[in-house]
Design a protein around this motif. Sequence first.
Motif, PDB file in Angstrom:
ATOM      1  N   GLU A 176       0.838  -1.194   0.000  1.00  0.00           N
ATOM      2  CA  GLU A 176       0.000   0.000   0.000  1.00  0.00           C
ATOM      3  C   GLU A 176       0.876   1.249   0.000  1.00  0.00           C
ATOM      4  O   GLU A 176       2.059   1.192   0.354  1.00  0.00           O
ATOM      5  N   ARG A 177       0.311   2.367  -0.360  1.00  0.00           N
ATOM      6  CA  ARG A 177       1.042   3.628  -0.357  1.00  0.00           C
ATOM      7  C   ARG A 177       1.461   3.995   1.070  1.00  0.00           C
ATOM      8  O   ARG A 177       0.784   3.653   2.037  1.00  0.00           O
ATOM      9  N   SER A 178       2.558   4.709   1.168  1.00  0.00           N
ATOM     10  CA  SER A 178       3.034   5.150   2.472  1.00  0.00           C
ATOM     11  C   SER A 178       2.314   6.424   2.891  1.00  0.00           C
ATOM     12  O   SER A 178       2.139   7.346   2.086  1.00  0.00           O
ATOM     13  N   HIS A 179       1.918   6.495   4.152  1.00  0.00           N
ATOM     14  CA  HIS A 179       1.273   7.718   4.636  1.00  0.00           C
ATOM     15  C   HIS A 179       2.258   8.883   4.666  1.00  0.00           C
ATOM     16  O   HIS A 179       1.851  10.043   4.720  1.00  0.00           O
ATOM     17  N   PRO A 182       1.945  10.036   0.482  1.00  0.00           N
ATOM     18  CA  PRO A 182       0.664   9.513  -0.025  1.00  0.00           C
ATOM     19  C   PRO A 182       0.429   9.706  -1.521  1.00  0.00           C
ATOM     20  O   PRO A 182      -0.380   8.993  -2.117  1.00  0.00           O
ATOM     21  N   GLU A 234       6.710   8.404  15.363  1.00  0.00           N
ATOM     22  CA  GLU A 234       6.169   9.187  14.253  1.00  0.00           C
ATOM     23  C   GLU A 234       7.043  10.406  13.975  1.00  0.00           C
ATOM     24  O   GLU A 234       7.327  10.729  12.815  1.00  0.00           O
TER      25      GLU A 234
END
Length: 268
Positions: A176-179, A182, A234
């Motif tokens: 999936e795409r990385s946040h 995006p 994060e």
Amino acid sequence: VFSYAEKILGQKVIIVNKPGAATEIGLTELALAKPDGYTWGFANSPQTQSLPIARKTKFTMESFEPCCNIVYDPGIIVVRTDSQFKSINEFIEYAKENPGVITVGNTGSGSDDDIAVRIMERETGIKVTQVPFEGAAPQTTALLGGHIAAGAINVTEAVPYVNAQKMRALAVMDEERSHLLPDVPTFKDLGYNVVSGSARGISAPAGTPKEIIEKMAAVVKQVLDDPDFQKKAEEASQLIKYMGPTEYKEFMMQIYNDLEEMYKQNPW
């Protein structure tokens, strides 16, 4: 992780850095340690698997008891912002028409970046020329200096340069795409099964009792669920991906089996 784990374990954790030889020095020391639950080591994939495949080492996959994965940082293909390649499709099309012309940097033979490019070549049917460097920093310097056409790095390494408009990210090698990026497509978005990255987890020497492995995995999971830890992770762009003992062991062995087959076809 272990500064938080100390509070849960009620014991001091001593960090011993053993850099060098693409993690082989540290892995060798871990493999030779007593399986008493007091010695743990970070096992970076795919280097942990690629080293014993490519040469004779003092350890094999059977030398370790995987405990849990902590971080997974997907691979990504980047170019300078003034590159002729505006998209991964343009990159692939040019590479098909000009086999071996595009130079792509990596962080050494058998590294996650080297293997990522090999997977990209296999799945897209292209051929590039890989240029190995002794780490991400010199590779980045070479790319920004225009000495190579593209770089195979990890998402967290790319983010600062993409945000500063010094690099253009073409495609992420994940499901999936990385946040963090995006707007950057995955290879899978474009129909190519290119999935590769750097996984960082902890293992113990083979023979470490199962109950100790499971206890440490539970401690790490507790740390990763801590809101304060999650905030700091994060801020540091650390991509947390927990896998418990069973899943992590299966993950490690799947990578080993895939790389063993890949090495037979195209040694590094």
